[in-house]
Enzyme design. Structure first.
Site, mmCIF file in Angstrom:
data_model
loop_
_atom_site.group_PDB
_atom_site.id
_atom_site.type_symbol
_atom_site.label_atom_id
_atom_site.label_comp_id
_atom_site.label_asym_id
_atom_site.label_seq_id
_atom_site.Cartn_x
_atom_site.Cartn_y
_atom_site.Cartn_z
ATOM 1 N N GLU A 299 -34.160 17.849 11.621
ATOM 2 C CA GLU A 299 -35.074 18.334 12.576
ATOM 3 C C GLU A 299 -35.569 19.766 12.145
ATOM 4 O O GLU A 299 -35.545 20.501 13.168
ATOM 5 C CB GLU A 299 -34.345 18.254 13.917
ATOM 6 C CG GLU A 299 -33.135 19.105 14.054
ATOM 7 C CD GLU A 299 -31.897 18.570 13.689
ATOM 8 O OE1 GLU A 299 -31.741 17.567 12.776
ATOM 9 O OE2 GLU A 299 -30.718 19.067 14.148
ATOM 10 N N HIS A 323 -36.324 10.659 17.308
ATOM 11 C CA HIS A 323 -34.968 11.468 17.465
ATOM 12 C C HIS A 323 -35.282 12.880 16.793
ATOM 13 O O HIS A 323 -34.849 13.990 17.552
ATOM 14 C CB HIS A 323 -33.951 10.614 16.462
ATOM 15 C CG HIS A 323 -32.585 11.416 16.251
ATOM 16 N ND1 HIS A 323 -31.430 11.230 17.153
ATOM 17 C CD2 HIS A 323 -32.288 12.273 15.560
ATOM 18 C CE1 HIS A 323 -30.435 11.905 16.768
ATOM 19 N NE2 HIS A 323 -30.791 12.713 15.831
ATOM 20 N N GLU A 324 -35.866 12.808 15.685
ATOM 21 C CA GLU A 324 -35.886 14.271 14.971
ATOM 22 C C GLU A 324 -36.610 15.381 16.004
ATOM 23 O O GLU A 324 -36.566 16.424 16.132
ATOM 24 C CB GLU A 324 -36.629 14.314 13.654
ATOM 25 C CG GLU A 324 -35.817 13.485 12.630
ATOM 26 C CD GLU A 324 -34.108 13.855 12.763
ATOM 27 O OE1 GLU A 324 -33.777 14.839 13.236
ATOM 28 O OE2 GLU A 324 -33.344 12.808 12.544
ATOM 29 N N HIS A 327 -34.889 16.686 18.678
ATOM 30 C CA HIS A 327 -34.185 17.787 18.530
ATOM 31 C C HIS A 327 -35.200 19.217 18.885
ATOM 32 O O HIS A 327 -34.550 20.123 18.915
ATOM 33 C CB HIS A 327 -33.708 17.796 17.209
ATOM 34 C CG HIS A 327 -32.673 17.296 17.032
ATOM 35 N ND1 HIS A 327 -31.358 17.419 17.418
ATOM 36 C CD2 HIS A 327 -32.225 16.155 16.020
ATOM 37 C CE1 HIS A 327 -30.446 16.698 16.962
ATOM 38 N NE2 HIS A 327 -30.853 15.870 16.039
ATOM 39 N N GLU A 346 -26.495 16.316 19.178
ATOM 40 C CA GLU A 346 -26.894 14.881 18.633
ATOM 41 C C GLU A 346 -26.602 13.900 19.894
ATOM 42 O O GLU A 346 -27.429 13.083 19.780
ATOM 43 C CB GLU A 346 -25.981 14.562 17.599
ATOM 44 C CG GLU A 346 -26.145 15.185 16.241
ATOM 45 C CD GLU A 346 -27.683 15.288 15.559
ATOM 46 O OE1 GLU A 346 -28.327 14.213 16.059
ATOM 47 O OE2 GLU A 346 -27.939 16.097 14.865
ATOM 48 N N ASP A 404 -18.640 18.918 8.340
ATOM 49 C CA ASP A 404 -19.386 17.708 8.092
ATOM 50 C C ASP A 404 -18.474 16.462 8.666
ATOM 51 O O ASP A 404 -19.055 15.502 9.077
ATOM 52 C CB ASP A 404 -19.439 17.625 6.489
ATOM 53 C CG ASP A 404 -20.349 16.237 5.956
ATOM 54 O OD1 ASP A 404 -21.271 16.506 6.701
ATOM 55 O OD2 ASP A 404 -19.852 15.665 5.247
ATOM 56 N N TYR A 412 -22.905 11.396 18.353
ATOM 57 C CA TYR A 412 -24.439 10.759 18.704
ATOM 58 C C TYR A 412 -24.333 9.895 19.988
ATOM 59 O O TYR A 412 -24.745 9.969 21.056
ATOM 60 C CB TYR A 412 -24.772 10.023 17.404
ATOM 61 C CG TYR A 412 -25.357 10.666 16.408
ATOM 62 C CD1 TYR A 412 -24.221 11.290 15.398
ATOM 63 C CD2 TYR A 412 -26.569 11.077 16.061
ATOM 64 C CE1 TYR A 412 -24.826 12.344 14.498
ATOM 65 C CE2 TYR A 412 -26.981 11.966 14.956
ATOM 66 C CZ TYR A 412 -26.235 12.247 13.975
ATOM 67 O OH TYR A 412 -26.335 13.194 13.133
ATOM 68 N N ARG A 583 -29.789 8.085 0.581
ATOM 69 C CA ARG A 583 -29.503 8.292 1.970
ATOM 70 C C ARG A 583 -28.067 7.942 2.235
ATOM 71 O O ARG A 583 -27.495 6.550 2.173
ATOM 72 C CB ARG A 583 -30.462 7.322 2.652
ATOM 73 C CG ARG A 583 -30.400 7.912 4.285
ATOM 74 C CD ARG A 583 -31.357 6.801 5.021
ATOM 75 N NE ARG A 583 -31.291 6.907 6.510
ATOM 76 C CZ ARG A 583 -31.867 6.370 7.338
ATOM 77 N NH1 ARG A 583 -32.673 5.357 6.941
ATOM 78 N NH2 ARG A 583 -31.753 6.367 8.563
HETATM 79 N N1 BES Z 1 -29.576 16.601 12.406
HETATM 80 C C1 BES Z 1 -29.101 15.506 11.792
HETATM 81 C C2 BES Z 1 -28.792 15.197 10.380
HETATM 82 C C3 BES Z 1 -27.689 16.141 10.023
HETATM 83 C C4 BES Z 1 -26.552 16.116 10.834
HETATM 84 C C5 BES Z 1 -27.775 16.818 8.898
HETATM 85 C C6 BES Z 1 -25.378 16.654 10.278
HETATM 86 C C7 BES Z 1 -26.343 17.690 8.569
HETATM 87 C C8 BES Z 1 -25.476 17.363 9.216
HETATM 88 C C9 BES Z 1 -30.448 14.511 12.125
HETATM 89 O O1 BES Z 1 -31.134 14.958 13.432
HETATM 90 C C10 BES Z 1 -29.877 13.223 12.244
HETATM 91 O O2 BES Z 1 -29.255 12.697 13.203
HETATM 92 N N2 BES Z 1 -30.407 12.099 11.323
HETATM 93 C C11 BES Z 1 -29.865 10.801 11.284
HETATM 94 C C12 BES Z 1 -30.891 10.202 11.924
HETATM 95 C C13 BES Z 1 -30.899 9.701 13.264
HETATM 96 C C14 BES Z 1 -32.132 8.775 13.853
HETATM 97 C C15 BES Z 1 -29.861 9.265 14.121
HETATM 98 C C16 BES Z 1 -29.543 10.414 9.852
HETATM 99 O O3 BES Z 1 -29.964 11.167 9.051
HETATM 100 O O4 BES Z 1 -29.243 9.365 9.808
HETATM 101 ZN ZN ZN Z 2 -30.061 14.234 14.887
#
Ligand code: BES
Ligand code: ZN
Length: 632
Positions: A299, A323-324, A327, A346, A404, A412, A583
């Site tokens: 985001e 989602h993004e 944020h 989240e 992490d 989430y 990914r």
């Molecule tokens: N902010 C997150 C990605 C993230 C989280 C990066 C923690 C680094 C550390 C982003 O908003 C996210 O949640 N992405 C998800 C997709 C979403 C639709 C649930 C992903 O990347 O899978």
């Molecule tokens: Zn997110």
């Protein structure tokens, strides 16, 4: 280290003492103060970075970014030093605004690599600016350098950064905690023919070149943001507008497809504004990255970074954009003060995402997303050791651990389920009004669980509702409280019938899949038993062309079955999927599944040996662990 006077040395040595812990100041709101962030060395109550001004030149040959960071500092009376976070940075010099060298030292850290090392700088007697000349390491965890072969165009190299959670310190020397908000601006020099984009307003002068013939791009973020949202990408990047305040950046060969995939983005913003208040960031663009991008989306303000694996061609995976975008309220406006409260970012965002998708596509669609989310939540509880597992709590204690580790589906989906529970008790009207006030009241501010809850008790919940919801259990205790509202999906009930018929021996061709959405396919594939005969696997594959699915989510769900049943006809598709995108949500579980058997482990190691150099450091970190390649 610059030759420092004895006085400066004393200042620096004392700056190297561990920071005292504890909560910071309370304000006059009667709300609790914010917790100390154990994932940053900064002592912002003494001296705090308020603006970062970058001048950067990435060198694609040496994989280093060289440049200067000019930091504006505000300090408490008597503060004579400032502590910054750095990791794998080479500091060339530190000076004041007039060019006079300042004493500085890199102090030993905690021994935890992910923390990096403290950079202590003796502050100038007058003035509030320090200028750091520095260089990043080719291994900087935030930066991924892609060779031309790793891009769609295969002509130019590509570079992107990923700051969340604590990786910004590997490319920007600043105070890298989510509670320390900073404005930023940047001048970026890239080879002619490339474009540099950032998570900020573009203030570039058209066609500007520097003295060495490099193209110059300029950006400015005038809202204070947490440093994990500073982001940069550079490469052969084109742009296609969608609406007046929206558009898509990406390699020339993907922008067309992406603009059509994301055509609903303006409607999403309208829906979000109606529900949660004004969008406060100016433009909203989406950058589609090369397939090595380790996340679904990130985001970064004004410019969401997204994986190309959501370009399904039928707009079936665009809830990720919702989602993004969400944020922009939960996370970017009101931000978790420490990574222990990641769920505030989240969990709130997943709830907002489903509300936005409900506005766009209706309740039936949103309920499918919610049910898939519940399935993810339940698997996460299992992965965390069951309902008593400490990491099934929303508010975590990640002290001494890499943040992490807190990025599980608990934050989430249990987070979203908490808000669904609140909704079930107070109703949407009251909850929506509360959310609008919350985002408005705490806009551009950090937030903790304790503070959010106190505000909720002041402004939304009666004491009776507090106990009916059982907020204490939801936020501070492990497991899933029993008052979680059920999610029913008619569409999924129909899918379950079909899956049952097939499991009872019915033919695949008899399943009425004609109008199935991606989400119905995901549900169907997840419902299949773990053990399926080779003949039945082949039947499914032949009937539904699953191994050649162009939908990444469907293919992923299928490939898990391919591995579970050692279905060899699916192996080429598995190998291709693992080597053509990075990914983490897709690649890590597939390697983990493979590693469960001897034959699979062998195959995993063979594929990973070739794929590893193409993955981002965050994916590598997780997979190395899953395959036992690093000491646990
Ligand atoms: N902010 C997150 C990605 C993230 C989280 C990066 C923690 C680094 C550390 C982003 O908003 C996210 O949640 N992405 C998800 C997709 C979403 C639709 C649930 C992903 O990347 O899978
Ligand atoms: Zn997110």
């Amino acid at each position: 280290m610059v030759a420092a006077t004895a006085a400066v040395l004393l200042v620096l040595l004392s700056a190297c003492d561990p920071a005292e812990q504890g909560t910071t100041v309370t304000d006059d709101s009667g709300l609790p103060g914010l917790p100390h962030d154990t994932h940053s060395y900064a002592q912002p109550e003494k001296a705090r970075v308020t603006n970062v001004s970058l001048d950067l030149t990435p060198d694609f040959a040496t994989k280093k970014i060289t440049g200067t960071a000019r930091l504006a500092i505000t300090r408490a009376q008597g503060a004579d030093s400032v502590i910054l976070d750095t990791r794998d940075l080479t500091i060339r010099s530190v000076k004041d605004a007039t060019g006079v060298p300042l004493g500085f030292g890199l102090c030993a850290g905690t021994g935890k690599d992910f923390m990096g090392v403290r950079l202590a700088v003796a502050l100038p007697a007058t003035g509030d600016t320090i200028v750091i000349e520095y260089e990043t390491s080719p291994n900087a965890a935030a930066v991924q350098w892609l060779s031309p072969e790793q891009t769609a165009g295969r002509k130019m190299p590509f570079l992107f950064t990923q700051g969340q959670a604590i990786l910004t310190r590997t490319w920007v020397p600043t105070q890298d905690g989510p509670g320390i908000r900073q404005t930023y601006d940047a001048t970026v020099h890239v080879p002619a023919g490339m474009r540099a984009v950032m998570s900020a307003e573009n203030t570039s002068k058209d066609g500007e070149k520097d003295a060495s013939g490099l193209s110059v791009f300029r950006y400015r973020m005038s809202n204070p943001i947490p440093p994990y949202l500073i982001a940069l990408a550079a490469g052969d990047i084109a742009f296609r507008p969608i609406g007046t305040r929206t558009g898509v950046y990406g390699e020339p060969s993907v922008v067309e497809k992406a603009a059509s995939e994301f055509a609903e983005v303006d409607k999403m913003i309208e829906a979000a504004e109606k529900l949660f208040g004004p969008y406060r960031w100016g433009r909203y663009d989406i950058l589609v990255l090369p397939p090595a991008f380790p996340y679904g989306g990130m985001e970064n303000p004004t410019l969401t970074f997204a994986t190309p694996t959501i370009l399904a061609g039928d707009r079936s995976l665009v809830s990720l954009v919702a989602h993004e975008l969400a944020h922009s309220w939960s996370g970017n406006l009101v931000t978790n003060a420490t990574w222990n409260d990641f769920w505030l970012n989240e969990g709130f965002t997943v709830y907002l995402e489903s509300r936005i998708m409900e506005e766009l596509r209706g309740k039936k669609y949103a309920d499918m997303l919610r049910q898939l989310g519940r399935q993810d939540m339940n698997s996460a509880v299992t992965d965390a050791g069951g309902p008593t597992g400490a990491d099934t709590r929303l508010h975590l204690d990640l002290t001494g651990r890499d943040p992490d580790e807190g990025t599980t589906q608990i934050a989430y989906e249990k987070g979203a389920a908490f808000l669904e529970t609140v909704e079930s008790v107070v109703g949407r009207e009251r909850l929506d009004k509360f959310l609008r006030e919350y985002f408005d009241h705490f806009a551009f501010k950090p937030m903790s669980s304790e503070r959010m809850l106190a505000y909720m008790k002041q402004n939304l919940l009666t004491p009776e509702e507090v106990s009916r919801i059982n907020v204490q259990a939801w936020i501070y205790e492990p497991g899933i409280p029993s008052n979680i509202p059920a999610v029913t999906s008619e569409a999924f009930t129909a899918v379950e019938k079909q899956a049952d018929a097939w499991k009872a021996g019915g033919a695949a061709s008899a399943i009425a899949t004609k109008d199935w959405s991606t989400q119905e396919w995901q549900h169907f594939l997840r419902l299949l038993p773990d053990t399926i005969s080779q003949a039945r696997m082949a039947e499914l594959d032949r009937t539904f062309k699953l191994s050649s699915s162009g939908n990444s989510e469907v293919l992923f769900a299928w490939l898990r079955k391919v591995i579970a049943n050692r279905y060899e006809a699916g192996f080429p598709a598995l190998e291709k999927f693992l080597t053509s995108q990075g990914r983490r949500k897709f690649v890590a579980p597939l390697y983990t599944d493979l590693a469960k058997t001897d034959w699979g482990k062998k195959m995993a190691l063979d594929i990973y040996r070739r794929a590893r150099p193409t993955y981002h450091s965050v994916s590598v970190g997780t997979i190395d662990k899953a395959l036992g390649l690093t000491p646990q």
